[in-house]
Design an enzyme around this catalytic site. Structure first.
Site, PDB file in Angstrom:
ATOM      1  N   HIS A 218      36.815  35.778  35.639  1.00 53.27           N
ATOM      2  CA  HIS A 218      36.798  37.236  35.784  1.00 53.27           C
ATOM      3  C   HIS A 218      37.655  37.673  36.967  1.00 53.27           C
ATOM      4  CE1 HIS A 218      34.062  38.518  32.737  1.00 53.27           C
ATOM      5  NE2 HIS A 218      33.050  37.809  33.181  1.00 53.27           N
TER       6      HIS A 218
ATOM      7  N   CYS B  18      42.493  38.835  33.729  1.00 53.00           N
ATOM      8  CA  CYS B  18      42.991  40.119  33.231  1.00 53.00           C
ATOM      9  C   CYS B  18      43.845  40.833  34.266  1.00 53.00           C
ATOM     10  CB  CYS B  18      41.827  41.016  32.851  1.00 53.00           C
ATOM     11  SG  CYS B  18      40.970  40.483  31.378  1.00 53.00           S
TER      12      CYS B  18
ATOM     13  N   ARG C 194      47.205  39.901  30.480  1.00 55.31           N
ATOM     14  CA  ARG C 194      46.742  38.700  31.155  1.00 55.31           C
ATOM     15  C   ARG C 194      47.728  38.296  32.245  1.00 55.31           C
ATOM     16  NH1 ARG C 194      43.461  40.559  28.842  1.00 55.31           N
ATOM     17  NH2 ARG C 194      42.083  39.781  27.195  1.00 55.31           N
TER      18      ARG C 194
END
Length: 277
Positions: free
Chosen positions: A181, A255, A264
């Site tokens: 994340h 991300c 990405r």
């Protein structure tokens, strides 16, 4: 001089209008408070929970490895797993992570040449969602567990780095590919855009430690760009980014831009050394 007269009907209309406005204001204030609490939960509480849990898991792995060595057991490197549930299309959608879908890895046969070390051969497969390695990035002050799979609830949302199924394991020929994340849930990969060529990335397992060196970065590519996690990584969207020769690669994906999952960000490294535990 005439005195203005206000009818009861007019007074009732005004009172009703005032009540409607008051009730609407109460609803808006309540919604604002709820939204603020949701933002606090996503941006603060999930980070705190995930970071504390990830730190405990790192400590548990270290204790487990020290105990197994003290008992004289023969350590083994966890091997690659397959199957299980994965998050496709990428990053935690709450502004967070990154998974690049469409891996399509090529065969690893004939990729044993060019190794800077003699990596140990993995002896067993890690269980799905099991934390089995530790990722350390000195430049970022980052030290987190690595778990098998890229499931959001069982891996990424715990603040772990998730290992893409069917990619190489640490020290193996091919591409050891990880997702993490960028925002919320520990946001371990938030600052990987700060990594530069030559920065070290350490991966520890029960059997050995591996040092990778950052080599290249893709600032932005599509979520469907599965070429970046192939055995010989090369972007399918931006073919000028990537490699042509087999080797021992590490890939980090997350991300970008922050708080979105539109694109990405990819960081590649190469294996530089291996040390037995």
């Amino acid at each position: 001089m005439r005195v203005p007269v206000t009818s009861r009907r007019s007074l009732r209309r005004r009172a009703l209008g005032a009540r409607v406005l008051w009730n609407a204001a109460e609803i808006l204030v309540t919604l604002g408070v709820v939204l603020m609490l949701l933002v606090v939960h996503q941006l603060w509480w999930t980070n705190r929970q995930a970071r504390e849990g990830a730190e405990r898991e790192v400590q548990a792995l270290e204790r487990e490895w020290e105990g197994s060595q003290g008992e004289g057991g023969s350590p083994s490197v966890s091997g690659g797993g397959s199957g299980g549930t994965s998050s496709t299309g990428g990053t935690s959608s709450t502004g967070g992570t990154s998974s690049t879908s469409g891996a399509g890895g090529s065969s690893r046969s004939g990729q044993r040449s060019g190794s800077p070390a003699s990596p140990a051969t993995p002896a067993r497969q890690p269980r799905w969602d099991q934390a089995y390695a530790i990722l350390t990035i000195p430049r970022l002050g980052l030290r987190i567990p690595v778990a098998e799979g890229i499931s959001k609830p069982n891996v990424l949302n715990k603040g772990y780095a998730g290992h893409y199924p069917d990619t190489a394991q640490p020290g193996q020929a091919g591409n050891f590919a990880l997702a993490g994340h960028r925002n919320t849930h520990g946001e371990p990969f938030r600052y990987i855009n700060r990594l530069r060529e030559g920065d070290r990335i350490e991966v520890e397992t029960r059997a050995a430690g591996y040092t990778y060196v950052v080599d290249r970065t893709i600032p932005q590519t599509a979520p469907r760009d599965g070429g970046v996690i192939r055995d010989v990584p090369r972007s399918l969207v931006h073919p000028r980014y990537g490699y042509s020769d087999p080797g021992y690669y590490l890939t980090l994906t997350t991300c970008t831009p922050e708080y979105t999952s539109k694109y990405r960000l990819v960081v590649w490294g190469k294996l530089a050394s291996m040390r037995p535990r």
